[in-house]
Motif scaffolding. Structure first.
Motif, PDB file in Angstrom:
ATOM      1  N   MET A   9       0.686  -1.178  -0.045  1.00 47.22           N
ATOM      2  CA  MET A   9       0.107  -0.114  -0.022  1.00 47.22           C
ATOM      3  C   MET A   9       1.020   1.293  -0.099  1.00 47.22           C
ATOM      4  N   THR A  10       0.406   2.282  -0.682  1.00 44.47           N
ATOM      5  CA  THR A  10       1.291   3.298  -1.026  1.00 44.47           C
ATOM      6  C   THR A  10       0.785   4.540  -0.412  1.00 44.47           C
ATOM      7  N   VAL A  11       1.505   5.575   0.127  1.00 47.80           N
ATOM      8  CA  VAL A  11       1.120   6.895   0.595  1.00 47.80           C
ATOM      9  C   VAL A  11       1.472   7.987  -0.595  1.00 47.80           C
ATOM     10  N   LEU A  12       0.446   8.572  -0.619  1.00 43.91           N
ATOM     11  CA  LEU A  12       0.420   9.692  -1.779  1.00 43.91           C
ATOM     12  C   LEU A  12       0.609  11.164  -1.080  1.00 43.91           C
ATOM     13  N   VAL A  13       1.482  12.158  -1.330  1.00 47.58           N
ATOM     14  CA  VAL A  13       1.754  13.179  -0.742  1.00 47.58           C
ATOM     15  C   VAL A  13       1.708  14.242  -2.003  1.00 47.58           C
ATOM     16  N   LEU A  14       0.685  15.082  -1.542  1.00 47.22           N
ATOM     17  CA  LEU A  14       0.472  16.076  -2.555  1.00 47.22           C
ATOM     18  C   LEU A  14       0.891  17.433  -2.016  1.00 47.22           C
ATOM     19  N   THR A  15       1.933  18.070  -2.545  1.00 43.69           N
ATOM     20  CA  THR A  15       2.624  19.048  -2.351  1.00 43.69           C
ATOM     21  C   THR A  15       3.762  19.828  -3.124  1.00 43.69           C
ATOM     22  N   CYS A  16       3.818  21.021  -3.207  1.00 43.77           N
ATOM     23  CA  CYS A  16       5.002  21.597  -3.973  1.00 43.77           C
ATOM     24  C   CYS A  16       6.109  21.226  -4.050  1.00 43.77           C
ATOM     25  N   GLU A  17       7.187  21.453  -5.047  1.00 46.42           N
ATOM     26  CA  GLU A  17       8.375  20.980  -5.063  1.00 46.42           C
ATOM     27  C   GLU A  17       9.350  21.077  -3.846  1.00 46.42           C
ATOM     28  N   GLU A  18       9.135  22.580  -3.498  1.00 51.27           N
ATOM     29  CA  GLU A  18      10.073  22.854  -2.529  1.00 51.27           C
ATOM     30  C   GLU A  18       9.072  23.170  -1.072  1.00 51.27           C
ATOM     31  N   ASP A  19       8.985  21.901  -0.245  1.00 47.69           N
ATOM     32  CA  ASP A  19       8.382  21.969   0.786  1.00 47.69           C
ATOM     33  C   ASP A  19       9.285  21.451   1.981  1.00 47.69           C
ATOM     34  N   LEU A  20       9.983  22.137   2.746  1.00 48.38           N
ATOM     35  CA  LEU A  20      10.754  21.654   3.619  1.00 48.38           C
ATOM     36  C   LEU A  20      10.010  20.820   4.840  1.00 48.38           C
ATOM     37  N   THR A  21       8.895  21.260   4.941  1.00 52.57           N
ATOM     38  CA  THR A  21       8.201  20.473   6.013  1.00 52.57           C
ATOM     39  C   THR A  21       7.598  19.193   5.713  1.00 52.57           C
ATOM     40  N   ALA A  22       7.277  19.095   4.226  1.00 50.48           N
ATOM     41  CA  ALA A  22       6.931  17.816   3.709  1.00 50.48           C
ATOM     42  C   ALA A  22       8.092  16.938   3.774  1.00 50.48           C
ATOM     43  N   ASP A  23       9.185  17.564   3.419  1.00 45.05           N
ATOM     44  CA  ASP A  23      10.453  16.783   3.443  1.00 45.05           C
ATOM     45  C   ASP A  23      10.638  15.892   4.881  1.00 45.05           C
ATOM     46  N   MET A  24      10.274  16.492   6.016  1.00 48.18           N
ATOM     47  CA  MET A  24      10.695  15.929   7.155  1.00 48.18           C
ATOM     48  C   MET A  24       9.968  14.525   7.268  1.00 48.18           C
ATOM     49  N   VAL A  25       8.636  14.710   6.672  1.00 51.08           N
ATOM     50  CA  VAL A  25       7.985  13.335   6.951  1.00 51.08           C
ATOM     51  C   VAL A  25       8.056  12.450   5.873  1.00 51.08           C
TER      52      VAL A  25
END
Length: 308
Positions: free
Chosen positions: A1-17
């Motif tokens: 099962m896959t996680v889908l992350v929808l965000t812009c390319e430069e998102d340091l907060t998303a990078d953490m997760v």
């Protein structure tokens, strides 16, 4: 099962997760809806009483049936990066992408429909009342006579933007400003105006909620400070959540149908927490960095859980 992350390319907060999910070996696809059509492609087949859909991001292809969760972090508007941009294309791409994703059994953080409603400040205040939070007396009006009467009753006021734009979004942002009862309120007829009784606070509280997990941080406030978003006078430190607030948060999240929320409170001189707003997509990176609270880890854990 896959996680889908929808965000812009430069998102340091998303990078953490995303880094945590990679380290845990959780299958993951990250994409920006702004790249549809182009770097992102999609297809869905509604036939033979069944649904089959696919998303392609770069060289990654994922079946929509295999999605376990969808994190709507800071996605761009579909069609924004297309060679030929138009409002028509943006609408078509948005309906196709989010319409298809809604057909999946995946869990959302947060679902676009619930998130859109959760952004409305008047609705937040109504929901906060229903949830048992203490809110400052508030008026949203275009009637100067109502504004004058409200000011005569409560005397010490602040004026805010109804839309609650963040300081990072100029020129739309309006700082929360303290005003007295003798202000000329004629101008409120030109635009909806939010007036609120000023809370004499001793601290700001940021309460980040991930599913059922709560991470509270407290920052000492300057007595003359009105809008803490524009000041960096103290560090955030972990703090305990009162039981009454904990119960109200659970009710708010349930009524709003969201799994993530960043609540802002003003703590008065008696220690009471006054509800100010709940940002359904609020930042948490700065709180984690200053307090070492494992918020990114909690989000990764929630996203990695199998759908019921």
């Amino acid at each position: 099962m896959t996680v889908l992350v929808l965000t812009c390319e430069e998102d340091l907060t998303a990078d953490m997760v995303v880094t945590i999910l990679h380290d845990r070996g959780v299958p993951l696809v990250r994409l920006d809806p702004a790249d549809l059509p182009g770097r992102v492609a999609l297809s869905a087949d509604y036939a033979h009483h069944s649904f089959h859909g696919y998303l392609k991001a770069g060289e990654r292809m994922v079946s929509l049936r295999s999605l376990r969760s969808i994190w709507v972090r800071r996605p761009g508007t579909p069609g924004t990066h297309a060679a030929e941009q138009s409002a028509w294309l943006a609408g078509e791409a948005e309906h196709a992408l989010y319409g298809m994703l809604t057909c999946t059994p995946a869990r959302w953080m947060n679902h676009p429909v619930a998130a859109a409603q959760a952004r409305y400040k008047p609705w937040q205040l109504h929901l906060a009342q229903q949830s048992g939070f203490t809110i400052p007396p508030t008026l949203i009006t275009t009637f100067p006579s109502d504004a004058r009467q409200f000011a005569a009753t409560h005397r010490d006021l602040v004026v805010k933007s109804v839309s609650g734009k963040h300081p990072g979004e100029p020129p739309m942002v309006l700082p929360t400003t303290r005003i007295g009862p003798d202000v000329d309120f004629t101008g409120v007829a030109a635009s909806p105006t939010l007036l609120q009784r000023h809370v004499h606070k001793q601290a700001d509280i940021r309460l980040t909620c991930v599913g059922g997990r709560l991470f509270a941080a407290r920052k000492q406030a300057d007595p003359d400070e009105v809008d803490s978003r524009f000041t960096q006078n103290a560090a955030w430190k972990p703090t305990e959540v009162p039981d009454t607030v904990r119960r109200s948060v659970a009710t708010y999240l349930r009524l709003a149908q969201i799994s993530y929320g960043a609540f802002d409170f003003a703590e008065d001189r008696e220690g009471a927490w006054w509800f100010l707003e709940c940002n359904q997509g609020g930042q948490f990176g700065f709180v984690q960095l200053e307090t070492d609270q494992p918020i990114a880890q909690a989000i990764a854990t929630w996203l990695a859980e199998e759908p019921e």
